[in-house]
Design a protein around this motif. Sequence first.
Motif, PDB file in Angstrom:
ATOM      1  N   LYS A 141      26.596   8.039  17.440  1.00  0.00           N
ATOM      2  CA  LYS A 141      27.306   7.850  18.710  1.00  0.00           C
ATOM      3  C   LYS A 141      28.546   8.715  18.856  1.00  0.00           C
ATOM      4  CE  LYS A 141      30.195   4.052  17.408  1.00  0.00           C
ATOM      5  NZ  LYS A 141      30.837   2.863  17.712  1.00  0.00           N
ATOM      6  N   LYS A 180      30.610   8.402  25.803  1.00  0.00           N
ATOM      7  CA  LYS A 180      30.295   6.989  26.002  1.00  0.00           C
ATOM      8  C   LYS A 180      29.210   6.816  27.062  1.00  0.00           C
ATOM      9  CE  LYS A 180      32.477   2.543  26.824  1.00  0.00           C
ATOM     10  NZ  LYS A 180      33.719   1.822  27.038  1.00  0.00           N
ATOM     11  N   TYR A 223      25.817   7.927  25.582  1.00  0.00           N
ATOM     12  CA  TYR A 223      25.343   6.902  24.651  1.00  0.00           C
ATOM     13  C   TYR A 223      24.780   5.711  25.430  1.00  0.00           C
ATOM     14  CZ  TYR A 223      25.444   3.074  21.306  1.00  0.00           C
ATOM     15  OH  TYR A 223      25.098   1.995  20.539  1.00  0.00           O
ATOM     16  N   ASN A 224      25.509   5.237  26.422  1.00  0.00           N
ATOM     17  CA  ASN A 224      25.049   4.099  27.218  1.00  0.00           C
ATOM     18  C   ASN A 224      23.757   4.423  27.960  1.00  0.00           C
ATOM     19  OD1 ASN A 224      27.152   2.446  26.412  1.00  0.00           O
ATOM     20  ND2 ASN A 224      28.448   3.001  28.149  1.00  0.00           N
TER      21      ASN A 224
END
Length: 58
Positions: A32, A37, A40-41
Amino acid sequence: MNQEISKYELIELITNDLTAFLQADAILYLMKDGYSKEEYNRMFQAMKEDLSTRLKQK
């Protein structure tokens, strides 16, 4: 493709799908730091949708 499968085969298939999901999630989590972010999400959400689709097909 509407085959009858035993409940034991179904349990094994679902277990294999869940195991594959957890392995992919672990790998994604360990990597990650290499993703933003949002990326990754997005990847995690795509994996969850794939698992959901697989389970619904069973």
